[in-house]
Design a protein around this motif. Structure first.
Motif, PDB file in Angstrom:
ATOM      1  N   UNK A  30       0.847  -1.173   0.000  1.00 53.17           N
ATOM      2  CA  UNK A  30       0.000   0.000   0.000  1.00 53.17           C
ATOM      3  C   UNK A  30       0.890   1.234   0.000  1.00 53.17           C
ATOM      4  N   UNK A  31       0.627   2.114  -0.926  1.00 55.55           N
ATOM      5  CA  UNK A  31       1.387   3.344  -1.048  1.00 55.55           C
ATOM      6  C   UNK A  31       0.511   4.498  -0.598  1.00 55.55           C
ATOM      7  N   UNK A  32       1.000   5.261   0.361  1.00 46.70           N
ATOM      8  CA  UNK A  32       0.276   6.428   0.848  1.00 46.70           C
ATOM      9  C   UNK A  32       1.038   7.662   0.395  1.00 46.70           C
ATOM     10  N   UNK A  33       0.310   8.541  -0.299  1.00 49.02           N
ATOM     11  CA  UNK A  33       0.901   9.801  -0.740  1.00 49.02           C
ATOM     12  C   UNK A  33       0.102  10.946  -0.154  1.00 49.02           C
ATOM     13  N   UNK A  34       0.815  11.934   0.340  1.00 44.39           N
ATOM     14  CA  UNK A  34       0.181  13.122   0.881  1.00 44.39           C
ATOM     15  C   UNK A  34       0.653  14.331   0.094  1.00 44.39           C
ATOM     16  N   UNK A  35      -0.235  15.286  -0.116  1.00 41.51           N
ATOM     17  CA  UNK A  35       0.081  16.507  -0.845  1.00 41.51           C
ATOM     18  C   UNK A  35      -0.022  17.683   0.114  1.00 41.51           C
ATOM     19  N   UNK A  36       1.118  18.216   0.511  1.00 37.26           N
ATOM     20  CA  UNK A  36       1.147  19.335   1.458  1.00 37.26           C
ATOM     21  C   UNK A  36       0.482  20.580   0.881  1.00 37.26           C
ATOM     22  N   UNK A  37       0.362  20.668  -0.423  1.00 40.71           N
ATOM     23  CA  UNK A  37      -0.256  21.835  -1.064  1.00 40.71           C
ATOM     24  C   UNK A  37      -1.768  21.711  -1.211  1.00 40.71           C
ATOM     25  N   UNK A  38      -2.303  20.559  -0.892  1.00 38.66           N
ATOM     26  CA  UNK A  38      -3.742  20.334  -1.018  1.00 38.66           C
ATOM     27  C   UNK A  38      -4.481  21.054   0.114  1.00 38.66           C
ATOM     28  N   UNK A  39      -5.689  21.565  -0.188  1.00 41.71           N
ATOM     29  CA  UNK A  39      -6.470  22.184   0.885  1.00 41.71           C
ATOM     30  C   UNK A  39      -7.035  21.140   1.858  1.00 41.71           C
ATOM     31  N   UNK A  40      -7.036  19.859   1.444  1.00 41.88           N
ATOM     32  CA  UNK A  40      -7.518  18.794   2.316  1.00 41.88           C
ATOM     33  C   UNK A  40      -6.472  18.518   3.394  1.00 41.88           C
ATOM     34  N   UNK A  41      -6.889  18.429   4.657  1.00 45.65           N
ATOM     35  CA  UNK A  41      -5.925  18.164   5.739  1.00 45.65           C
ATOM     36  C   UNK A  41      -5.170  16.852   5.509  1.00 45.65           C
ATOM     37  N   UNK A  42      -3.933  16.803   6.000  1.00 41.15           N
ATOM     38  CA  UNK A  42      -3.091  15.627   5.806  1.00 41.15           C
ATOM     39  C   UNK A  42      -3.723  14.370   6.390  1.00 41.15           C
ATOM     40  N   UNK A  43      -4.340  14.477   7.578  1.00 31.28           N
ATOM     41  CA  UNK A  43      -4.945  13.283   8.182  1.00 31.28           C
ATOM     42  C   UNK A  43      -6.083  12.753   7.311  1.00 31.28           C
ATOM     43  N   UNK A  44      -6.838  13.655   6.674  1.00 31.41           N
ATOM     44  CA  UNK A  44      -7.938  13.242   5.805  1.00 31.41           C
ATOM     45  C   UNK A  44      -7.400  12.596   4.526  1.00 31.41           C
ATOM     46  N   UNK A  45      -6.281  13.112   4.019  1.00 33.34           N
ATOM     47  CA  UNK A  45      -5.642  12.503   2.852  1.00 33.34           C
ATOM     48  C   UNK A  45      -5.177  11.094   3.182  1.00 33.34           C
TER      49      UNK A  45
END
Length: 117
Positions: free
Chosen positions: A1-16
């Motif tokens: 499982x690959x988890x990617x987070x986008x720090x520039x997204x308006x969605x909070x990191x925990x929600x991503x």
């Protein structure tokens, strides 16, 4: 499982993070009974605070998709796979209804893309 987070997204990191786990279940990459990575290890690999990972895991727990077990970590529940089955059922109903009213595949895909945004 690959988890990617986008720090520039308006969605909070925990929600991503929670969305990424939901997606992994939907794609069949995670199954009931499987353990998610430990919060500390995952936080370190993603470069985020451990509380961010714990908040994402808690969101999944509140949705019934994982159980948080002391000493065992986060474990995927059977309800997660039931959610996928429900989604597939809804998609089947959508396709049936679209055919009934004369939508083409391209029209249906365009409608879904528009609504998904």
């Amino acid at each position: 499982m690959l988890i990617r987070l986008d720090a520039n997204s308006p969605e909070p990191l925990f929600a991503q993070l929670a969305a990424s786990v939901r997606g992994a279940v939907a794609r069949g990459e995670l199954h009931a009974g499987e353990r998610l990575p430990g919060a500390r290890d995952l936080a370190e690999s993603l470069g985020v605070n451990v509380h961010t990972v714990l908040r994402g895991y808690q969101q999944l727990r509140d949705e019934g998709l994982v159980e948080l077990r002391r000493g065992r970590g986060a474990v995927v529940t059977g309800q997660a796979e039931e959610g996928l089955a429900h989604l597939l059922d809804l998609v089947g109903q959508l396709v049936t209804q679209a055919r009934r009213i004369g939508f083409t595949t391209d029209e249906l895909v365009t409608l879904i893309r528009t609504e998904y945004r």
